[in-house]
Write a protein that holds these residues in place. Structure first.
Motif, PDB file in Angstrom:
ATOM      1  N   THR A 315      33.755  34.578  46.944  1.00 13.17           N
ATOM      2  CA  THR A 315      32.743  35.656  47.025  1.00 13.17           C
ATOM      3  C   THR A 315      31.342  35.093  46.836  1.00 13.17           C
ATOM      4  O   THR A 315      30.391  35.547  47.482  1.00 13.17           O
ATOM      5  CB  THR A 315      33.019  36.745  45.965  1.00 13.17           C
ATOM      6  OG1 THR A 315      32.882  36.197  44.638  1.00 13.17           O
ATOM      7  CG2 THR A 315      34.402  37.350  46.140  1.00 13.17           C
ATOM      8  N   LEU A 316      31.210  34.112  45.963  1.00 15.47           N
ATOM      9  CA  LEU A 316      29.897  33.490  45.756  1.00 15.47           C
ATOM     10  C   LEU A 316      29.481  32.675  46.974  1.00 15.47           C
ATOM     11  O   LEU A 316      28.303  32.678  47.373  1.00 15.47           O
ATOM     12  CB  LEU A 316      29.940  32.602  44.504  1.00 15.47           C
ATOM     13  CG  LEU A 316      30.131  33.348  43.182  1.00 15.47           C
ATOM     14  CD1 LEU A 316      30.480  32.373  42.065  1.00 15.47           C
ATOM     15  CD2 LEU A 316      28.887  34.151  42.823  1.00 15.47           C
ATOM     16  N   ASN A 317      30.412  31.980  47.567  1.00 10.43           N
ATOM     17  CA  ASN A 317      30.145  31.207  48.783  1.00 10.43           C
ATOM     18  C   ASN A 317      29.645  32.128  49.895  1.00 10.43           C
ATOM     19  O   ASN A 317      28.705  31.792  50.626  1.00 10.43           O
ATOM     20  CB  ASN A 317      31.405  30.476  49.224  1.00 10.43           C
ATOM     21  CG  ASN A 317      31.192  29.654  50.475  1.00 10.43           C
ATOM     22  OD1 ASN A 317      30.667  28.557  50.423  1.00 10.43           O
ATOM     23  ND2 ASN A 317      31.594  30.189  51.621  1.00 10.43           N
ATOM     24  N   PHE A 318      30.279  33.299  50.008  1.00  5.66           N
ATOM     25  CA  PHE A 318      29.874  34.269  51.037  1.00  5.66           C
ATOM     26  C   PHE A 318      28.411  34.669  50.859  1.00  5.66           C
ATOM     27  O   PHE A 318      27.692  34.904  51.828  1.00  5.66           O
ATOM     28  CB  PHE A 318      30.773  35.504  50.957  1.00  5.66           C
ATOM     29  CG  PHE A 318      30.496  36.542  52.009  1.00  5.66           C
ATOM     30  CD1 PHE A 318      31.079  36.443  53.269  1.00  5.66           C
ATOM     31  CD2 PHE A 318      29.652  37.618  51.750  1.00  5.66           C
ATOM     32  CE1 PHE A 318      30.819  37.404  54.243  1.00  5.66           C
ATOM     33  CE2 PHE A 318      29.392  38.576  52.714  1.00  5.66           C
ATOM     34  CZ  PHE A 318      29.977  38.465  53.968  1.00  5.66           C
ATOM     35  N   GLU A 319      27.985  34.726  49.596  1.00  2.52           N
ATOM     36  CA  GLU A 319      26.601  35.111  49.287  1.00  2.52           C
ATOM     37  C   GLU A 319      25.671  33.890  49.261  1.00  2.52           C
ATOM     38  O   GLU A 319      24.542  33.976  48.779  1.00  2.52           O
ATOM     39  CB  GLU A 319      26.574  35.826  47.929  1.00  2.52           C
ATOM     40  CG  GLU A 319      27.328  37.153  47.962  1.00  2.52           C
ATOM     41  CD  GLU A 319      27.568  37.734  46.566  1.00  2.52           C
ATOM     42  OE1 GLU A 319      27.209  37.071  45.560  1.00  2.52           O
ATOM     43  OE2 GLU A 319      28.113  38.841  46.482  1.00  2.52           O
ATOM     44  N   GLU A 320      26.162  32.761  49.786  1.00  2.21           N
ATOM     45  CA  GLU A 320      25.421  31.503  49.869  1.00  2.21           C
ATOM     46  C   GLU A 320      25.029  30.960  48.490  1.00  2.21           C
ATOM     47  O   GLU A 320      24.055  30.225  48.353  1.00  2.21           O
ATOM     48  CB  GLU A 320      24.195  31.648  50.773  1.00  2.21           C
ATOM     49  CG  GLU A 320      24.584  32.021  52.202  1.00  2.21           C
ATOM     50  CD  GLU A 320      23.397  32.112  53.149  1.00  2.21           C
ATOM     51  OE1 GLU A 320      22.275  31.758  52.711  1.00  2.21           O
ATOM     52  OE2 GLU A 320      23.588  32.532  54.298  1.00  2.21           O
ATOM     53  N   ARG A 321      25.831  31.309  47.488  1.00  4.21           N
ATOM     54  CA  ARG A 321      25.613  30.804  46.130  1.00  4.21           C
ATOM     55  C   ARG A 321      26.568  29.612  45.946  1.00  4.21           C
ATOM     56  O   ARG A 321      27.499  29.635  45.146  1.00  4.21           O
ATOM     57  CB  ARG A 321      25.853  31.915  45.112  1.00  4.21           C
ATOM     58  CG  ARG A 321      24.836  33.042  45.249  1.00  4.21           C
ATOM     59  CD  ARG A 321      25.327  34.355  44.661  1.00  4.21           C
ATOM     60  NE  ARG A 321      25.473  34.307  43.210  1.00  4.21           N
ATOM     61  CZ  ARG A 321      25.913  35.340  42.478  1.00  4.21           C
ATOM     62  NH1 ARG A 321      26.245  36.489  43.080  1.00  4.21           N
ATOM     63  NH2 ARG A 321      26.045  35.237  41.169  1.00  4.21           N
ATOM     64  N   TYR A 322      26.298  28.567  46.724  1.00  2.00           N
ATOM     65  CA  TYR A 322      27.251  27.462  46.845  1.00  2.00           C
ATOM     66  C   TYR A 322      27.426  26.705  45.532  1.00  2.00           C
ATOM     67  O   TYR A 322      28.554  26.348  45.175  1.00  2.00           O
ATOM     68  CB  TYR A 322      26.811  26.492  47.953  1.00  2.00           C
ATOM     69  CG  TYR A 322      26.565  27.170  49.270  1.00  2.00           C
ATOM     70  CD1 TYR A 322      27.538  27.977  49.857  1.00  2.00           C
ATOM     71  CD2 TYR A 322      25.341  27.035  49.938  1.00  2.00           C
ATOM     72  CE1 TYR A 322      27.304  28.614  51.067  1.00  2.00           C
ATOM     73  CE2 TYR A 322      25.095  27.663  51.144  1.00  2.00           C
ATOM     74  CZ  TYR A 322      26.078  28.450  51.698  1.00  2.00           C
ATOM     75  OH  TYR A 322      25.853  29.082  52.892  1.00  2.00           O
ATOM     76  N   PHE A 323      26.316  26.463  44.832  1.00  3.89           N
ATOM     77  CA  PHE A 323      26.411  25.706  43.591  1.00  3.89           C
ATOM     78  C   PHE A 323      27.256  26.447  42.561  1.00  3.89           C
ATOM     79  O   PHE A 323      28.091  25.856  41.872  1.00  3.89           O
ATOM     80  CB  PHE A 323      25.010  25.421  43.027  1.00  3.89           C
ATOM     81  CG  PHE A 323      25.023  24.562  41.802  1.00  3.89           C
ATOM     82  CD1 PHE A 323      25.255  23.196  41.894  1.00  3.89           C
ATOM     83  CD2 PHE A 323      24.845  25.117  40.545  1.00  3.89           C
ATOM     84  CE1 PHE A 323      25.287  22.395  40.764  1.00  3.89           C
ATOM     85  CE2 PHE A 323      24.878  24.326  39.404  1.00  3.89           C
ATOM     86  CZ  PHE A 323      25.095  22.961  39.520  1.00  3.89           C
ATOM     87  N   GLU A 324      27.060  27.784  42.473  1.00  5.58           N
ATOM     88  CA  GLU A 324      27.852  28.592  41.539  1.00  5.58           C
ATOM     89  C   GLU A 324      29.331  28.596  41.938  1.00  5.58           C
ATOM     90  O   GLU A 324      30.216  28.584  41.080  1.00  5.58           O
ATOM     91  CB  GLU A 324      27.325  30.026  41.503  1.00  5.58           C
ATOM     92  CG  GLU A 324      25.974  30.179  40.844  1.00  5.58           C
ATOM     93  CD  GLU A 324      25.446  31.600  41.004  1.00  5.58           C
ATOM     94  OE1 GLU A 324      25.957  32.484  40.307  1.00  5.58           O
ATOM     95  OE2 GLU A 324      24.540  31.804  41.839  1.00  5.58           O
ATOM     96  N   SER A 325      29.580  28.611  43.229  1.00 11.27           N
ATOM     97  CA  SER A 325      30.975  28.681  43.688  1.00 11.27           C
ATOM     98  C   SER A 325      31.769  27.452  43.244  1.00 11.27           C
ATOM     99  O   SER A 325      32.976  27.538  42.974  1.00 11.27           O
ATOM    100  CB  SER A 325      31.041  28.819  45.213  1.00 11.27           C
ATOM    101  OG  SER A 325      30.744  27.598  45.867  1.00 11.27           O
ATOM    102  N   LEU A 326      31.087  26.294  43.157  1.00 12.80           N
ATOM    103  CA  LEU A 326      31.788  25.058  42.797  1.00 12.80           C
ATOM    104  C   LEU A 326      32.488  25.150  41.445  1.00 12.80           C
ATOM    105  O   LEU A 326      33.594  24.635  41.271  1.00 12.80           O
ATOM    106  CB  LEU A 326      30.800  23.884  42.766  1.00 12.80           C
ATOM    107  CG  LEU A 326      30.348  23.352  44.121  1.00 12.80           C
ATOM    108  CD1 LEU A 326      29.194  22.374  43.934  1.00 12.80           C
ATOM    109  CD2 LEU A 326      31.506  22.674  44.841  1.00 12.80           C
ATOM    110  N   HIS A 327      31.874  25.821  40.480  1.00 12.58           N
ATOM    111  CA  HIS A 327      32.470  25.964  39.151  1.00 12.58           C
ATOM    112  C   HIS A 327      33.843  26.635  39.235  1.00 12.58           C
ATOM    113  O   HIS A 327      34.806  26.206  38.585  1.00 12.58           O
ATOM    114  CB  HIS A 327      31.533  26.786  38.256  1.00 12.58           C
ATOM    115  CG  HIS A 327      32.151  27.206  36.956  1.00 12.58           C
ATOM    116  ND1 HIS A 327      32.367  26.335  35.912  1.00 12.58           N
ATOM    117  CD2 HIS A 327      32.637  28.426  36.551  1.00 12.58           C
ATOM    118  CE1 HIS A 327      32.945  26.995  34.909  1.00 12.58           C
ATOM    119  NE2 HIS A 327      33.108  28.244  35.267  1.00 12.58           N
ATOM    120  N   PHE A 328      33.924  27.673  40.065  1.00 12.23           N
ATOM    121  CA  PHE A 328      35.168  28.444  40.159  1.00 12.23           C
ATOM    122  C   PHE A 328      36.213  27.719  41.011  1.00 12.23           C
ATOM    123  O   PHE A 328      37.412  27.812  40.738  1.00 12.23           O
ATOM    124  CB  PHE A 328      34.865  29.846  40.682  1.00 12.23           C
ATOM    125  CG  PHE A 328      34.005  30.621  39.725  1.00 12.23           C
ATOM    126  CD1 PHE A 328      34.565  31.222  38.612  1.00 12.23           C
ATOM    127  CD2 PHE A 328      32.626  30.689  39.899  1.00 12.23           C
ATOM    128  CE1 PHE A 328      33.778  31.907  37.699  1.00 12.23           C
ATOM    129  CE2 PHE A 328      31.821  31.373  38.993  1.00 12.23           C
ATOM    130  CZ  PHE A 328      32.403  31.978  37.887  1.00 12.23           C
TER     131      PHE A 328
END
Length: 467
Positions: A315-328
């Motif tokens: 869901t974070l990747n979809f919102e282009e929050r790539y750095f945050e997505s890496l944690h999950f």
């Protein structure tokens, strides 16, 4: 304060228990008939107090030394308390008293089955079959032994025999479904359950298992109809709602699936799997806030739900929050290190963040765990190409072709790399192979390197195959 118990003992049985406990308090010896002793033993078994129940069997055996029922009950209790030698001794005593008592051989068969002495277990169960009036449970025990021996064909024979005697035996229906599933004989399974339903149309278990068989054959519409019948008969059947939701997902009916998944909460407590499934549906509908909310509920309930941690990252990747997505993604990988989808998502996120070296490492993991993922091979080779590593890109596609010899996309990509390397003769050989494999996909070549549309050699070869 005395603990309350919710079992239905008759007044006589209750009086027997009270009288027995009075005897113990008074340190006296009272006489009880055999039936009264059975009630007292069953009372302590219901209270989950095998030690006291065993004590009663001692009193009972002393007062009724020729009754086989008490050493049989002793054997049950010795098994429950893992005193197997004493259990065998009790069964020997019972057999001396009444060799025609089938329960002796059932209990002995159970012990042998747990010890993985399967042939001895079967011998005892078959003795019990010859003596018992009702044999449906014994037949099912025999089937369980054959399952443990991985002889599922024989298990099916005995389960069917059991069901012929007792069509209400839900355990038998579920075990049969399990055996058919192991043998991958869904068509046979469907035939059996259809015939069973003809005899007993109100068996929710039969409808449920029929639905599951349809589901495994990707006959999702039929599966949904059968789940609906199961739910109609048993409206609190949470598993049927859940599996119906799964079938709706397969038909891309995500909004309907959400509603069906949520219905399970009316009949059982929410669980992490259902929360995760709802999250995935919202994700497919691109309602990312709701998806993330349900994924979070899932991991809050069960922190080992790798798919839910991964879902939050998606869901974070979809919102282009790539750095945050890496944690999950990392959380998911920590729980399921060999999942290629998790590594693919991580590779993509690193790529979008411009961290090419880390992206390359992640792609290598994807391909280690799933070498038939054509998309991953293409993406990894693209990354190498963009880093100016043309030879490595071509070598990567060469390896991809070894693992996926029927994937035309790989041959077209190899053509592009070989032309970029100036190896036009070899490129044309690959082009011909690509056109033989799938001529309609030749546009892929020009999407990747548009300048090749002006290459006369390439156009000549393509035109020859497209006539």
């Amino acid at each position: 304060m005395e603990e309350e118990f919710n079992f239905d003992f008759s007044d006589d049985a209750q009086r027997s228990v009270e009288r027995y406990e009075e005897m113990l308090r008074n340190q006296d010896q009272y006489f009880f008939d055999a039936h009264a002793f059975e009630n007292i033993i069953d009372f302590y078994i219901e209270k989950n107090d095998p030690v006291k129940a065993l004590q009663v069997t001692e009193y009972a055996s002393n007062q009724h030394p020729y009754a086989a029922v008490f050493p049989v009950k002793q054997a049950h209790l010795y098994v429950a308390t893992e005193q197997l030698e004493l259990a065998f001794q009790a069964l020997e005593k019972a057999e001396m008293l009444e060799a025609s008592e089938p329960e002796i051989y059932v209990v002995r068969g159970n012990i042998y089955a747990n010890l993985k002495r399967y042939n001895e277990a079967l011998d005892n169960y078959h003795k019990a079959l010859d003596m018992a009036d009702a044999t449906d449970e014994i037949l099912l025990q025999i089937a369980f032994v054959y399952e443990k021996m991985m002889d599922y064909e024989s298990a099916i024979v005995y389960i069917k025999r059991s069901l012929e005697q007792n069509m209400e035996n839900k355990d038998g229906l579920y075990e049969l479904a399990f055996c058919y599933d192991i043998l991958d004989k869904q068509e046979e399974s469907i035939k059996f359950y259809q015939e069973y339903i003809d005899k007993d149309p109100y068996s929710y278990a039969a409808w449920y298992n029929l639905a599951n068989s349809y589901h495994k054959l990707d006959l999702f519409e039929k599966a949904i109809d059968a789940y609906d019948y199961a739910i109609l008969i048993k409206d609190d059947f949470a598993s049927a709602y859940y599996n119906k939701g799964n079938a709706l997902v397969q038909l891309d009916k995500f909004a309907e699936a959400i509603q069906v998944y949520k219905q399970t909460f009316e009949y059982e407590k929410p669980d992490a799997d259902t929360y995760c499934a709802i999250g995935e549906c919202y994700e497919k509908l691109e309602r990312m806030d709701e998806a993330r909310s349900y994924y979070k509920k899932s991991v809050k309930m069960d922190s080992t739900m790798a798919d839910a941690w991964f879902g939050i990252g998606v869901t974070l990747n979809f919102e282009e929050r790539y750095f945050e997505s890496l944690h999950f993604y990392r959380k998911a990988i920590d729980l399921d290190e060999e999942n290629p989808d998790f590594w693919f998502a991580m590779a993509d996120a690193y790529y979008k963040l411009g961290q090419m070296d880390k992206s390359a490492v992640a792609y290598e993991k994807v391909l280690e765990y799933n070498p038939v993922d054509v998309e991953a091979w293409l993406d990894y080779s693209t990354l190498l190409y963009e880093l100016g590593k043309l030879r490595e890109a071509a070598d990567t596609i060469s390896e991809a072709i070894k693992n996926n010899p029927d994937a035309a996309e790989l041959y077209y990509r190899m053509v592009a790399y070989l032309f970029a390397l100036g190896e036009s003769d070899e490129a044309l050989i690959y082009l011909e192979t690509a056109l033989v494999t799938d001529p309609d996909k030749h546009y892929i070549l020009f999407e990747y390197l548009p300048q090749l549309q002006e290459n006369g050699l390439i156009l000549e070869v393509i035109n020859k195959f497209m006539r």
